[in-house]
Scaffold this motif. Sequence first.
Motif, PDB file in Angstrom:
ATOM      1  N   HIS A   1       0.854  -1.185   0.000  1.00 52.35           N
ATOM      2  CA  HIS A   1       0.000   0.000   0.000  1.00 52.35           C
ATOM      3  C   HIS A   1       0.896   1.242   0.000  1.00 52.35           C
ATOM      4  CE1 HIS A   1       0.630   0.355   4.418  1.00 52.35           C
ATOM      5  NE2 HIS A   1       0.524  -0.962   4.397  1.00 52.35           N
TER       6      HIS A   1
ATOM      7  N   THR B   1       1.011   5.583   0.042  1.00 54.45           N
ATOM      8  CA  THR B   1       0.311   6.808   0.419  1.00 54.45           C
ATOM      9  C   THR B   1       1.193   8.009   0.103  1.00 54.45           C
ATOM     10  OG1 THR B   1      -0.846   5.667   2.216  1.00 54.45           O
ATOM     11  CG2 THR B   1      -0.792   8.067   2.311  1.00 54.45           C
TER      12      THR B   1
ATOM     13  N   TYR C   1      -9.672  13.570  -1.180  1.00 53.21           N
ATOM     14  CA  TYR C   1      -9.109  12.306  -0.704  1.00 53.21           C
ATOM     15  C   TYR C   1      -9.456  11.225  -1.723  1.00 53.21           C
ATOM     16  CZ  TYR C   1      -8.509   8.025   2.013  1.00 53.21           C
ATOM     17  OH  TYR C   1      -8.134   6.770   2.430  1.00 53.21           O
ATOM     18  N   LYS C   2      -8.459  10.478  -2.154  1.00 55.01           N
ATOM     19  CA  LYS C   2      -8.692   9.414  -3.140  1.00 55.01           C
ATOM     20  C   LYS C   2      -8.053   8.131  -2.633  1.00 55.01           C
ATOM     21  CE  LYS C   2     -10.347   9.384  -6.523  1.00 55.01           C
ATOM     22  NZ  LYS C   2     -11.699   8.899  -6.975  1.00 55.01           N
ATOM     23  N   GLU C   3      -8.857   7.084  -2.570  1.00 52.56           N
ATOM     24  CA  GLU C   3      -8.365   5.767  -2.176  1.00 52.56           C
ATOM     25  C   GLU C   3      -8.738   4.748  -3.247  1.00 52.56           C
ATOM     26  OE1 GLU C   3      -8.410   2.660   1.615  1.00 52.56           O
ATOM     27  OE2 GLU C   3      -9.937   4.241   1.466  1.00 52.56           O
TER      28      GLU C   3
ATOM     29  N   THR D   1     -12.983   5.556  -3.906  1.00 48.14           N
ATOM     30  CA  THR D   1     -13.751   6.597  -3.223  1.00 48.14           C
ATOM     31  C   THR D   1     -14.432   7.501  -4.244  1.00 48.14           C
ATOM     32  OG1 THR D   1     -11.737   7.933  -3.099  1.00 48.14           O
ATOM     33  CG2 THR D   1     -12.309   6.633  -1.167  1.00 48.14           C
TER      34      THR D   1
ATOM     35  N   HIS E   1      -4.204   7.346  -1.687  1.00 53.96           N
ATOM     36  CA  HIS E   1      -3.846   6.046  -1.115  1.00 53.96           C
ATOM     37  C   HIS E   1      -4.157   4.965  -2.149  1.00 53.96           C
ATOM     38  CE1 HIS E   1      -3.176   2.996   1.957  1.00 53.96           C
ATOM     39  NE2 HIS E   1      -4.350   2.451   1.671  1.00 53.96           N
TER      40      HIS E   1
END
Length: 431
Positions: free
Chosen positions: A184, A186, A221-223, A339, A354
Amino acid sequence: MNWKEYLPWALRVFLYLLSFYFSLPFFVTVARTLLENFTSTSVSFNLDTLYLNWNTSFPAITVCELYNSEKIWDISDDHFGSEHELYIDDFISEIAFFRGICISCENCDKLKCPDNFTMLLDVFRSKCNELIMECSYLNMFFDCCEQFLPIPTEYGLCFSFNSHQARKESQVYYKNNRITGAGHLTFHAAADVQVHVHPPIDVPFHFAEGMIRETVLVGSYKELILNVIEVFNHESVDELNYEERRCRYGHEHVEQRLGIYEFYSYSGCIVECTVALHLLYCNCTSHFMAMPSKSSLPVCDYRGLICLTNINEKILTERKSCDCMSSCEEPEYNIIFNTADDKQEAERDVSDIHVALVELPTQRYVRRVAKTHLDLLISVGGLVGLFFNTSALRLVETVFLILEYRRSIYNWAKRIYLGTLKYLQLLIGLK
């Protein structure tokens, strides 16, 4: 010698010839089908579930800055003065964020336009340390610009994490296994960006189908949660040429490559093919692809960009016919969770991004050779044995029998020859 002694031998020869005559068409048909089947299905795909010792490649994450009109205006005021002509802003926008066309370039014949495109890119495009910050992988922080390396694309100079092309290394740097766990990543972005998620061997390019591409605005915010399906190439595949396996390895470049990218990939091939079309029709290419430190390709001035604008539709059509083969090393990444886009006004100065794998894969596809040349030899041998009752051992045995009974064979052949000659002389004498 009595002719009755030769009768069984003659009947046997006649039987063999008759069988050969009627069997030959069927033999040729079956042999042709066998050969066509061998050449058309030389590679097969099998599912592998022995996942304990796998190394799974983390995707390449490429970040490209997006056009921001307010930033262009502010920098133009600082660079050209607050009283500069407004057409300069339009021209700079199309140069710094070139997308294949430049409408404002047509005004440069009458108006004075900046001609140092390299300087414009340096001033109006963000550097890595200005764009990407606070990076961590597996919860371990690292210097962003040591891993997000510059890479030339059709979107301009972008910054790519875990990319073969940017690192100029053929091996994947970030891998996941049972020890590391699912990867992962970030990081924060200080401008509007477009995030491309793709195999490490690939590069972002226009109109890419199947490549994950997300627009992330400042303050949002982007996941992205992904799963991966990899294709493992069995060592036997290396024995085939690219036409037989229908894919290319990274070191198998196409002929007359331009050298923009270090390794072969389908996306890189499309980009280089497009640049070749630029050179063919306009004798230059865009300032994004003609990097002075990378190659000696001629850079288009505003006249060249007008030419590229005029043939843009033609280029988009012809690039679909580029002779580009898929790469043998292309994992497939699919979005499991994404998201929603935040439509509210952003309050922060950076965006939080993320990207993670949902889990380590438990299955993958294995590309292996379905039929080797040894399989073809065995099939042909069985076919010959079926139709003609012949084998390699029997052929060797025949050679030894001929050598052993060579005198008898010579005497038989001599008697037949002399008998035939006397018979023909007798017929001539009767006439």
